[in-house]
Motif scaffolding. Structure first.
Motif, PDB file in Angstrom:
ATOM      1  N   ASP A 111       1.193  -1.278  -0.234  1.00 27.36           N
ATOM      2  CA  ASP A 111       0.033   0.010  -0.310  1.00 27.36           C
ATOM      3  C   ASP A 111       0.616   1.625  -0.485  1.00 27.36           C
ATOM      4  O   ASP A 111       1.841   1.155  -0.447  1.00 27.36           O
ATOM      5  N   GLU A 112      -0.273   2.589   0.170  1.00 26.69           N
ATOM      6  CA  GLU A 112       0.761   3.909   0.801  1.00 26.69           C
ATOM      7  C   GLU A 112       2.554   3.901   1.172  1.00 26.69           C
ATOM      8  O   GLU A 112       2.775   4.744   1.450  1.00 26.69           O
ATOM      9  N   TYR A 113       2.292   3.483   1.844  1.00 25.49           N
ATOM     10  CA  TYR A 113       3.263   2.658   3.490  1.00 25.49           C
ATOM     11  C   TYR A 113       4.472   1.891   2.750  1.00 25.49           C
ATOM     12  O   TYR A 113       5.242   1.255   3.650  1.00 25.49           O
ATOM     13  N   GLY A 114       4.312   1.077   1.501  1.00 23.38           N
ATOM     14  CA  GLY A 114       5.878   0.501   1.128  1.00 23.38           C
ATOM     15  C   GLY A 114       5.923   0.440  -0.111  1.00 23.38           C
ATOM     16  O   GLY A 114       5.283   1.072  -0.918  1.00 23.38           O
ATOM     17  N   GLY A 115       6.464  -0.144  -0.332  1.00 20.93           N
ATOM     18  CA  GLY A 115       7.392   0.289  -1.972  1.00 20.93           C
ATOM     19  C   GLY A 115       8.532   0.681  -1.708  1.00 20.93           C
ATOM     20  O   GLY A 115       9.589   0.663  -1.686  1.00 20.93           O
ATOM     21  N   SER A 116       7.953   2.241  -2.396  1.00 18.16           N
ATOM     22  CA  SER A 116       9.434   3.078  -2.775  1.00 18.16           C
ATOM     23  C   SER A 116      10.016   3.466  -1.656  1.00 18.16           C
ATOM     24  O   SER A 116       9.318   3.914  -0.470  1.00 18.16           O
ATOM     25  N   LEU A 117      11.029   3.928  -1.110  1.00 17.89           N
ATOM     26  CA  LEU A 117      11.466   4.507  -0.195  1.00 17.89           C
ATOM     27  C   LEU A 117      10.522   6.104  -0.447  1.00 17.89           C
ATOM     28  O   LEU A 117      10.603   5.957   1.296  1.00 17.89           O
ATOM     29  N   GLN A 118       9.903   6.765  -0.876  1.00 15.84           N
ATOM     30  CA  GLN A 118       9.456   7.856   0.141  1.00 15.84           C
ATOM     31  C   GLN A 118       8.083   7.623   0.051  1.00 15.84           C
ATOM     32  O   GLN A 118       7.432   7.677   1.588  1.00 15.84           O
ATOM     33  N   ASN A 119       7.425   5.832   0.253  1.00 22.71           N
ATOM     34  CA  ASN A 119       5.668   5.632   0.699  1.00 22.71           C
ATOM     35  C   ASN A 119       7.213   5.056   2.400  1.00 22.71           C
ATOM     36  O   ASN A 119       5.528   5.146   2.715  1.00 22.71           O
ATOM     37  N   ARG A 120       8.222   3.975   1.946  1.00 21.12           N
ATOM     38  CA  ARG A 120       8.187   3.597   2.964  1.00 21.12           C
ATOM     39  C   ARG A 120       8.438   4.657   4.139  1.00 21.12           C
ATOM     40  O   ARG A 120       8.345   4.382   5.341  1.00 21.12           O
ATOM     41  N   TYR A 121       8.655   6.099   3.840  1.00 22.63           N
ATOM     42  CA  TYR A 121       9.374   7.432   4.807  1.00 22.63           C
ATOM     43  C   TYR A 121       7.831   7.641   5.076  1.00 22.63           C
ATOM     44  O   TYR A 121       8.041   8.304   5.904  1.00 22.63           O
ATOM     45  N   ARG A 122       6.435   7.838   4.522  1.00 23.85           N
ATOM     46  CA  ARG A 122       5.974   7.856   5.184  1.00 23.85           C
ATOM     47  C   ARG A 122       5.337   7.747   6.093  1.00 23.85           C
ATOM     48  O   ARG A 122       4.131   8.936   7.201  1.00 23.85           O
ATOM     49  N   PHE A 123       5.695   7.253   6.907  1.00 24.30           N
ATOM     50  CA  PHE A 123       4.689   6.154   8.776  1.00 24.30           C
ATOM     51  C   PHE A 123       6.312   7.778   9.079  1.00 24.30           C
ATOM     52  O   PHE A 123       4.822   7.833   9.500  1.00 24.30           O
ATOM     53  N   LEU A 124       6.844   7.263   9.185  1.00 22.46           N
ATOM     54  CA  LEU A 124       7.809   8.724   9.972  1.00 22.46           C
ATOM     55  C   LEU A 124       7.577  10.141   9.162  1.00 22.46           C
ATOM     56  O   LEU A 124       7.531  10.839  10.401  1.00 22.46           O
ATOM     57  N   GLN A 125       7.427  10.166   8.472  1.00 21.07           N
ATOM     58  CA  GLN A 125       6.483  11.716   7.747  1.00 21.07           C
ATOM     59  C   GLN A 125       6.106  12.407   8.817  1.00 21.07           C
ATOM     60  O   GLN A 125       4.980  13.300   8.678  1.00 21.07           O
ATOM     61  N   ASN A 126       5.201  11.155   8.649  1.00 20.69           N
ATOM     62  CA  ASN A 126       3.758  11.835   9.504  1.00 20.69           C
ATOM     63  C   ASN A 126       3.654  11.910  10.557  1.00 20.69           C
ATOM     64  O   ASN A 126       2.542  12.601  11.547  1.00 20.69           O
ATOM     65  N   ILE A 127       4.645  11.472  11.278  1.00 25.43           N
ATOM     66  CA  ILE A 127       5.129  11.021  12.857  1.00 25.43           C
ATOM     67  C   ILE A 127       5.414  12.771  13.286  1.00 25.43           C
ATOM     68  O   ILE A 127       5.140  13.204  13.802  1.00 25.43           O
ATOM     69  N   ILE A 128       6.226  12.883  12.090  1.00 22.06           N
ATOM     70  CA  ILE A 128       6.816  14.475  12.508  1.00 22.06           C
ATOM     71  C   ILE A 128       5.907  15.091  12.040  1.00 22.06           C
ATOM     72  O   ILE A 128       5.813  16.480  12.919  1.00 22.06           O
ATOM     73  N   LYS A 129       5.535  15.174  11.343  1.00 19.01           N
ATOM     74  CA  LYS A 129       4.651  16.450  10.855  1.00 19.01           C
ATOM     75  C   LYS A 129       3.072  16.506  11.802  1.00 19.01           C
ATOM     76  O   LYS A 129       2.682  17.533  11.966  1.00 19.01           O
ATOM     77  N   GLU A 130       2.781  15.410  11.822  1.00 22.79           N
ATOM     78  CA  GLU A 130       1.958  15.744  13.737  1.00 22.79           C
ATOM     79  C   GLU A 130       2.638  15.902  14.828  1.00 22.79           C
ATOM     80  O   GLU A 130       1.706  16.941  15.270  1.00 22.79           O
ATOM     81  N   ILE A 131       3.957  15.471  14.933  1.00 19.93           N
ATOM     82  CA  ILE A 131       3.984  16.063  16.362  1.00 19.93           C
ATOM     83  C   ILE A 131       4.709  17.735  16.079  1.00 19.93           C
ATOM     84  O   ILE A 131       4.161  18.298  17.250  1.00 19.93           O
ATOM     85  N   ARG A 132       4.848  17.958  15.013  1.00 17.54           N
ATOM     86  CA  ARG A 132       5.648  19.261  14.575  1.00 17.54           C
ATOM     87  C   ARG A 132       3.808  20.572  14.908  1.00 17.54           C
ATOM     88  O   ARG A 132       3.786  21.245  15.082  1.00 17.54           O
ATOM     89  N   SER A 133       2.763  20.050  15.183  1.00 13.61           N
ATOM     90  CA  SER A 133       1.569  20.709  15.025  1.00 13.61           C
ATOM     91  C   SER A 133       0.995  20.987  16.188  1.00 13.61           C
ATOM     92  O   SER A 133       0.833  21.938  16.479  1.00 13.61           O
ATOM     93  N   ILE A 134       2.402  19.962  17.474  1.00 16.22           N
ATOM     94  CA  ILE A 134       1.860  20.192  19.083  1.00 16.22           C
ATOM     95  C   ILE A 134       3.067  20.236  19.187  1.00 16.22           C
ATOM     96  O   ILE A 134       3.237  21.066  20.857  1.00 16.22           O
ATOM     97  N   TRP A 135       4.876  20.787  18.958  1.00 14.27           N
ATOM     98  CA  TRP A 135       5.337  21.023  19.420  1.00 14.27           C
ATOM     99  C   TRP A 135       6.212  21.370  18.695  1.00 14.27           C
ATOM    100  O   TRP A 135       6.730  21.544  17.146  1.00 14.27           O
ATOM    101  N   HIS A 136       6.592  22.483  19.754  1.00 10.00           N
ATOM    102  CA  HIS A 136       7.448  24.383  18.596  1.00 10.00           C
ATOM    103  C   HIS A 136       8.901  24.046  19.356  1.00 10.00           C
ATOM    104  O   HIS A 136       9.989  24.716  18.598  1.00 10.00           O
ATOM    105  N   GLY A 137       9.572  22.973  20.103  1.00 12.49           N
ATOM    106  CA  GLY A 137      10.461  23.029  20.205  1.00 12.49           C
ATOM    107  C   GLY A 137      11.952  22.294  19.759  1.00 12.49           C
ATOM    108  O   GLY A 137      11.336  21.910  18.522  1.00 12.49           O
ATOM    109  N   PRO A 138      12.902  21.916  19.621  1.00 13.07           N
ATOM    110  CA  PRO A 138      14.165  21.028  18.934  1.00 13.07           C
ATOM    111  C   PRO A 138      13.150  19.463  18.863  1.00 13.07           C
ATOM    112  O   PRO A 138      13.154  18.559  20.414  1.00 13.07           O
ATOM    113  N   LEU A 139      13.751  19.056  17.581  1.00 15.90           N
ATOM    114  CA  LEU A 139      12.853  17.374  17.146  1.00 15.90           C
ATOM    115  C   LEU A 139      14.432  17.250  16.589  1.00 15.90           C
ATOM    116  O   LEU A 139      15.039  17.156  15.151  1.00 15.90           O
TER     117      LEU A 139
END
Length: 340
Positions: free
Chosen positions: A184-212
């Motif tokens: 599915d969209e979370y597997g296959g290409s490197l960009q797809n495999r990154y999607r899980f981490l990408q979404n975690i970073i984006k969700e954390i960034r929506s509420i956390w403004h300090g160093p990540l």
């Protein structure tokens, strides 16, 4: 001349007093299996603050009970964890250090009771349980668990967050083609495999403004695994999505053990830093002040993460300062024994 190791480092809204970081290291000390801070954690981390470590990371804190490596792991999956963590952050800051927490999910390397989950139904080895392949609902739920953990970390007073995307744990399992066989969209290409981490970073960034920070395994030590060039690309995406520093470890995706030697992981941090412009942390058998100074003087990394040597010696910064002929200020109460 002041050694680079003892110069300040600014990131987002904080300034560390030096470049020495206590690396996150599992302590397996929550003996009541509730994930809560106990007195031992207070002694352990406060002593490193008194020893003048600039940034102290707690051990990995599990974002769900199922995501613990062991039943004795520190937890941040419930609001009941906040009070103990708040006492810990307050005590460390009172001793003039900054404190961070590593947010983690063990994935297929969890050894807790009941079912465990991973991107694909592949066991780590013959002795460990076979995980269930995560549904898209479970993926979304886990992303939100990381976000909720980040919110608790903010309430507890942490200065820095680090996402644990290394050592073969859940996020690393999504990143690696060795452990992610999804269609599915979370597997296959490197960009797809990154999607899980990408979404975690984006969700954390929506509420956390300090160093990540993000810890990665920049070498998987397998022919068909991710290579350094893949992690350079991943780090570039992380930077765009809001990461401030990549903490470069290696291994753990499979049982293959690397050949280790002092500084064996530093070239990965150096390459990622130079290719992406993202700040980098060096870790792995860094044991002396002279070694740490070489890394920083030659711009191979921005921070030096110390693990085992800070377990052996809570006052490692003083040892490093003495090697570099630098007069390091210490606790007033210890002045009689602080200087050589």
């Amino acid at each position: 001349m002041q050694p680079a190791l003892f110069t300040p480092f600014s990131v987002k809204n904080i300034t560390l007093k030096n470049r020495i970081v206590m690396s996150p290291m599992c302590m397996y000390s929550c003996f009541n299996q509730d994930g809560k801070v106990i007195d031992w954690h207070m002694y352990h981390y406060i002593s490193r603050a008194m020893g003048q470590t600039g940034l102290i990371f707690t051990e990995a804190a599990a974002v769900t009970p199922q995501g613990r490596i062991s039943h004795e792991d520190l937890g941040i999956w419930d609001d009941s964890h906040i009070d103990g963590l708040k006492k810990l952050t307050k005590a460390v800051k009172e001793n003039d250090s900054h404190i961070g927490v590593q947010l983690a999910h063990a994935g297929r390397k969890a050894t807790v009771d009941g079912p465990i989950i991973a991107p694909s139904s592949l066991a780590f080895n013959d002795e460990m349980k076979t995980p269930e392949e995560m549904s898209t609902f479970q993926i979304s739920d886990t992303i939100q668990a990381f976000k909720a953990a980040a919110k608790r970390a903010a309430e507890a007073g942490f200065d820095v967050l680090e996402i644990h995307a290394a050592h073969g744990y859940l996020i690393n399992e999504f990143l690696s083609p060795l452990t992610n066989q999804r269609g599915d969209e979370y597997g296959g290409s490197l960009q797809n495999r990154y999607r899980f981490l990408q979404n975690i970073i984006k969700e954390i960034r929506s509420i956390w403004h300090g160093p990540l920070f993000v810890r990665i395994s920049a070498n998987e030590y397998e022919e068909n695994g991710n290579k350094l060039e893949d992690f350079i690309q991943l780090a570039s995406w992380m930077k765009q999505d809001g990461a401030d520093l990549v903490d470069c470890s290696s291994g753990g995706v499979t049982p293959t053990r690397p050949h280790t030697f002092p500084g064996f992981q530093i070239p990965n941090a150096e390459a990622i830093k130079k290719e992406t412009g993202l700040d980098a942390g060096a870790v792995g058998l860094i044991t002396s002040g002279i070694q740490a100074e070489e890394i920083l003087q030659n711009d191979r990394a921005d921070l030096v993460f110390i693990g085992r040597d800070l377990l052996r010696n809570p006052y490692w910064p003083l040892k490093a300062a003495n090697e570099l002929n630098y007069s390091l200020a210490g606790p007033k109460q210890y002045e009689r024994g602080w200087k050589n």
